[in-house]
Design a protein around this motif. Structure first.
Motif, mmCIF file in Angstrom:
data_model
loop_
_atom_site.group_PDB
_atom_site.id
_atom_site.type_symbol
_atom_site.label_atom_id
_atom_site.label_comp_id
_atom_site.label_asym_id
_atom_site.label_seq_id
_atom_site.Cartn_x
_atom_site.Cartn_y
_atom_site.Cartn_z
ATOM 1 N N ILE A 16 0.869 -1.168 0.000
ATOM 2 C CA ILE A 16 0.000 0.000 0.000
ATOM 3 C C ILE A 16 0.909 1.221 0.000
ATOM 4 C CG2 ILE A 16 -1.732 1.291 1.292
ATOM 5 C CD1 ILE A 16 -2.691 -1.428 2.395
ATOM 6 N N GLY A 17 0.726 2.096 -0.976
ATOM 7 C CA GLY A 17 1.581 3.267 -1.142
ATOM 8 C C GLY A 17 1.455 4.263 -0.014
ATOM 9 N N LYS A 18 2.494 5.051 0.170
ATOM 10 C CA LYS A 18 2.553 6.065 1.220
ATOM 11 C C LYS A 18 1.431 7.090 1.043
ATOM 12 C CE LYS A 18 5.702 9.332 3.359
ATOM 13 N NZ LYS A 18 7.060 9.871 3.352
ATOM 14 N N GLY A 19 0.736 7.382 2.145
ATOM 15 C CA GLY A 19 -0.317 8.379 2.131
ATOM 16 C C GLY A 19 -1.659 7.885 1.624
ATOM 17 N N SER A 20 -1.766 6.614 1.264
ATOM 18 C CA SER A 20 -3.029 6.073 0.775
ATOM 19 C C SER A 20 -3.953 5.729 1.929
ATOM 20 C CB SER A 20 -2.788 4.822 -0.067
ATOM 21 O OG SER A 20 -2.187 5.174 -1.282
ATOM 22 N N VAL A 21 -5.258 5.773 1.652
ATOM 23 C CA VAL A 21 -6.274 5.403 2.629
ATOM 24 C C VAL A 21 -7.032 4.216 2.051
ATOM 25 C CG1 VAL A 21 -8.350 6.155 3.835
ATOM 26 C CG2 VAL A 21 -6.493 7.772 3.421
ATOM 27 N N VAL A 22 -7.120 3.129 2.851
ATOM 28 C CA VAL A 22 -7.843 1.930 2.431
ATOM 29 C C VAL A 22 -9.049 1.782 3.341
ATOM 30 C CG1 VAL A 22 -7.730 -0.574 2.153
ATOM 31 C CG2 VAL A 22 -5.756 0.835 1.568
ATOM 32 N N ASP A 34 -1.452 -4.207 -5.646
ATOM 33 C CA ASP A 34 -0.766 -3.049 -5.085
ATOM 34 C C ASP A 34 -1.647 -1.802 -5.189
ATOM 35 O OD1 ASP A 34 1.415 -4.638 -4.586
ATOM 36 O OD2 ASP A 34 2.575 -3.916 -6.289
ATOM 37 N N VAL A 35 -1.603 -0.984 -4.136
ATOM 38 C CA VAL A 35 -2.331 0.285 -4.113
ATOM 39 C C VAL A 35 -1.296 1.388 -4.244
ATOM 40 C CG1 VAL A 35 -3.801 1.795 -2.721
ATOM 41 C CG2 VAL A 35 -4.153 -0.686 -2.648
ATOM 42 N N PRO A 36 -1.429 2.284 -5.231
ATOM 43 C CA PRO A 36 -0.440 3.355 -5.412
ATOM 44 C C PRO A 36 -0.496 4.376 -4.279
ATOM 45 C CG PRO A 36 -2.217 3.560 -7.014
ATOM 46 C CD PRO A 36 -2.468 2.311 -6.250
ATOM 47 N N VAL A 50 -11.181 1.383 -1.859
ATOM 48 C CA VAL A 50 -12.176 0.680 -1.051
ATOM 49 C C VAL A 50 -12.745 -0.490 -1.843
ATOM 50 C CG1 VAL A 50 -12.857 2.721 0.259
ATOM 51 C CG2 VAL A 50 -14.052 2.171 -1.823
ATOM 52 N N GLY A 51 -13.414 -1.401 -1.122
ATOM 53 C CA GLY A 51 -14.203 -2.429 -1.779
ATOM 54 C C GLY A 51 -13.660 -3.830 -1.679
ATOM 55 N N ASN A 52 -14.431 -4.747 -2.258
ATOM 56 C CA ASN A 52 -14.075 -6.151 -2.306
ATOM 57 C C ASN A 52 -14.309 -6.643 -3.731
ATOM 58 O OD1 ASN A 52 -13.604 -8.815 -1.866
ATOM 59 N ND2 ASN A 52 -15.411 -9.174 -0.612
ATOM 60 N N PRO A 53 -13.268 -6.758 -4.547
ATOM 61 C CA PRO A 53 -11.869 -6.474 -4.242
ATOM 62 C C PRO A 53 -11.618 -4.961 -4.182
ATOM 63 C CG PRO A 53 -12.069 -7.048 -6.543
ATOM 64 C CD PRO A 53 -13.435 -7.231 -5.917
ATOM 65 N N CYS A 54 -10.562 -4.594 -3.501
ATOM 66 C CA CYS A 54 -10.216 -3.187 -3.294
ATOM 67 C C CYS A 54 -9.881 -2.523 -4.629
ATOM 68 C CB CYS A 54 -9.026 -3.107 -2.348
ATOM 69 S SG CYS A 54 -8.657 -1.446 -1.814
ATOM 70 N N ARG A 55 -10.494 -1.351 -4.866
ATOM 71 C CA ARG A 55 -10.253 -0.592 -6.092
ATOM 72 C C ARG A 55 -9.990 0.864 -5.746
ATOM 73 N NH1 ARG A 55 -15.357 -3.265 -8.645
ATOM 74 N NH2 ARG A 55 -14.427 -5.175 -9.431
ATOM 75 N N VAL A 56 -9.149 1.494 -6.537
ATOM 76 C CA VAL A 56 -8.854 2.908 -6.357
ATOM 77 C C VAL A 56 -10.075 3.704 -6.784
ATOM 78 C CG1 VAL A 56 -7.410 4.831 -7.119
ATOM 79 C CG2 VAL A 56 -6.387 2.592 -6.686
ATOM 80 N N ARG A 57 -10.548 4.594 -5.902
ATOM 81 C CA ARG A 57 -11.700 5.448 -6.212
ATOM 82 C C ARG A 57 -11.255 6.794 -6.749
ATOM 83 N NH1 ARG A 57 -15.170 1.903 -7.284
ATOM 84 N NH2 ARG A 57 -15.609 0.543 -5.552
ATOM 85 N N ARG A 58 -10.231 7.384 -6.089
ATOM 86 C CA ARG A 58 -9.741 8.685 -6.563
ATOM 87 C C ARG A 58 -8.419 8.998 -5.885
ATOM 88 N NH1 ARG A 58 -10.614 13.073 -3.160
ATOM 89 N NH2 ARG A 58 -11.879 12.657 -1.340
ATOM 90 N N GLU A 59 -7.739 10.030 -6.428
ATOM 91 C CA GLU A 59 -6.497 10.511 -5.831
ATOM 92 C C GLU A 59 -6.805 11.450 -4.674
ATOM 93 O OE1 GLU A 59 -3.708 12.234 -8.523
ATOM 94 O OE2 GLU A 59 -3.856 10.564 -9.932
ATOM 95 N N ILE A 60 -5.898 11.526 -3.726
ATOM 96 C CA ILE A 60 -5.996 12.479 -2.637
ATOM 97 C C ILE A 60 -5.376 13.777 -3.131
ATOM 98 C CG2 ILE A 60 -5.230 13.038 -0.301
ATOM 99 C CD1 ILE A 60 -5.260 10.006 0.259
#
Length: 59
Positions: free
Chosen positions: A7-13, A22-24, A30-40
């Motif tokens: 899980i990348g630095k600064g990401s929220v899961v 891998d999460v950038p 969020v989700g099952n399976p986990c998917r990127v919703r948006r950038e911070i």
């Protein structure tokens, strides 16, 4: 989270998310399976909900 997944630095899961890839950095995922919703963004660092600002507390 599965072995070898990062899980990348600064990401929220989101709670209960099943992280299978891998999460950038600096994203909300969020989700099952986990998917990127948006950038911070910089807006997220100042506001916690829509136009509601974080209180600036001096320690």
């Amino acid at each position: 989270m599965l072995p070898g997944v990062t899980i990348g630095k600064g990401s929220v899961v989101g709670a209960g998310s099943v992280v299978t890839k891998d999460v950038p950095a600096n994203v909300i995922a969020v989700g099952n399976p986990c998917r990127v919703r948006r950038e911070i963004t910089e807006h997220d660092r100042e506001f916690y909900y829509k136009d509601m600002r974080f209180d600036q507390v001096e320690w």
